[in-house]
Design an enzyme around this catalytic site. Structure first.
Site, PDB file in Angstrom:
ATOM      1  N   ARG A  21      -5.614  -0.062  -4.783  1.00 26.77           N
ATOM      2  CA  ARG A  21      -4.682  -0.419  -3.726  1.00 26.77           C
ATOM      3  C   ARG A  21      -4.532  -1.938  -3.633  1.00 26.77           C
ATOM      4  NH1 ARG A  21      -9.673   1.956  -0.805  1.00 26.77           N
ATOM      5  NH2 ARG A  21      -9.273   3.231  -2.573  1.00 26.77           N
ATOM      6  N   ASP A  74      -6.374  -2.690   1.737  1.00 28.66           N
ATOM      7  CA  ASP A  74      -6.931  -1.670   2.615  1.00 28.66           C
ATOM      8  C   ASP A  74      -7.482  -2.422   3.817  1.00 28.66           C
ATOM      9  OD1 ASP A  74      -7.749   0.871   3.456  1.00 28.66           O
ATOM     10  OD2 ASP A  74      -9.723   0.644   2.540  1.00 28.66           O
ATOM     11  N   ARG A 102       0.861  -1.182   0.000  1.00 28.13           N
ATOM     12  CA  ARG A 102       0.000   0.000   0.000  1.00 28.13           C
ATOM     13  C   ARG A 102       0.891   1.224   0.000  1.00 28.13           C
ATOM     14  NH1 ARG A 102      -5.458   1.435   1.926  1.00 28.13           N
ATOM     15  NH2 ARG A 102      -5.693   3.497   1.040  1.00 28.13           N
ATOM     16  N   ASP A 118      -9.506  -1.610   7.218  1.00 28.05           N
ATOM     17  CA  ASP A 118     -10.250  -0.615   7.992  1.00 28.05           C
ATOM     18  C   ASP A 118     -10.730  -1.223   9.301  1.00 28.05           C
ATOM     19  OD1 ASP A 118     -10.062   1.448   6.110  1.00 28.05           O
ATOM     20  OD2 ASP A 118     -11.869   0.786   5.057  1.00 28.05           O
TER      21      ASP A 118
END
Length: 171
Positions: free
Chosen positions: A96, A99, A84, A101
């Site tokens: 990307r 990711d 990333r 989160d």
């Protein structure tokens, strides 16, 4: 030390998307973010930007003794290890490799300069709501005070999500 239940959203649209999601889970385990369960892998178009490559997304349930700030640092380190190059800024998104989160951390509500939990866009994203609804449909969002199932039904997101792979398993 007390273990916390953490729900993470994972997404990838560059490289071998499925392998990257599996590798991210292995790295999480190695960093004390212990994988417990995964939703299926969902495919969707990019949300918030144009991309030629669709995303693979999932949601995983983990346990950790890390604080929310320590968890954020570890997830960002893993994103960097997996290629990333930059996080989104000014609501500008891009493709990307990975990711990660933090969607929920126990039932805590955190609003700091570095970290907002629950993730502020859960209710706006079918690629998060679909796997959450698969795993925890009756969970009540601690800010909105509505179940994941109801948020899924109320979503205004028009992007379709499709299951493309069974849930992840980590050895």
């Amino acid at each position: 030390m007390k273990k916390s239940k953490v729900i993470l959203g994972l997404g990838s649209n560059l490289g071998d998307r499925l392998d990257i999601l599996k590798t991210a889970c292995t790295h999480l385990n190695n960093e004390g973010i212990i994988f417990k369960k995964s939703a299926s892998i969902y495919e969707t178009e990019a949300w918030g930007f144009e991309s030629e490559t669709s995303f693979y997304n999932t949601v995983i349930i983990c346990e950790t003794i890390l604080s929310p700030d320590e968890l954020l640092k570890k997830t960002q380190d893993i994103e960097n290890k997996l290629g990333r190059t930059h996080k989104s800024s000014n609501n500008t998104y891009s493709s990307r490799t990975i990711d990660i989160d933090i969607l929920f951390y126990n039932d805590e509500v955190i609003n700091s300069e570095k970290l907002i939990i629950p993730h502020p866009f859960i209710q706006q994203r079918n690629f998060v709501l679909a796997p959450l609804n698969e795993l925890i449909p009756r969970y009540i969002h601690p800010v909105i005070k509505t179940s994941i199932e109801k948020l899924s039904k109320q979503s205004n997101d028009t992007l379709k999500v499709f299951i493309v792979h069974f849930p992840l398993f980590v050895n």
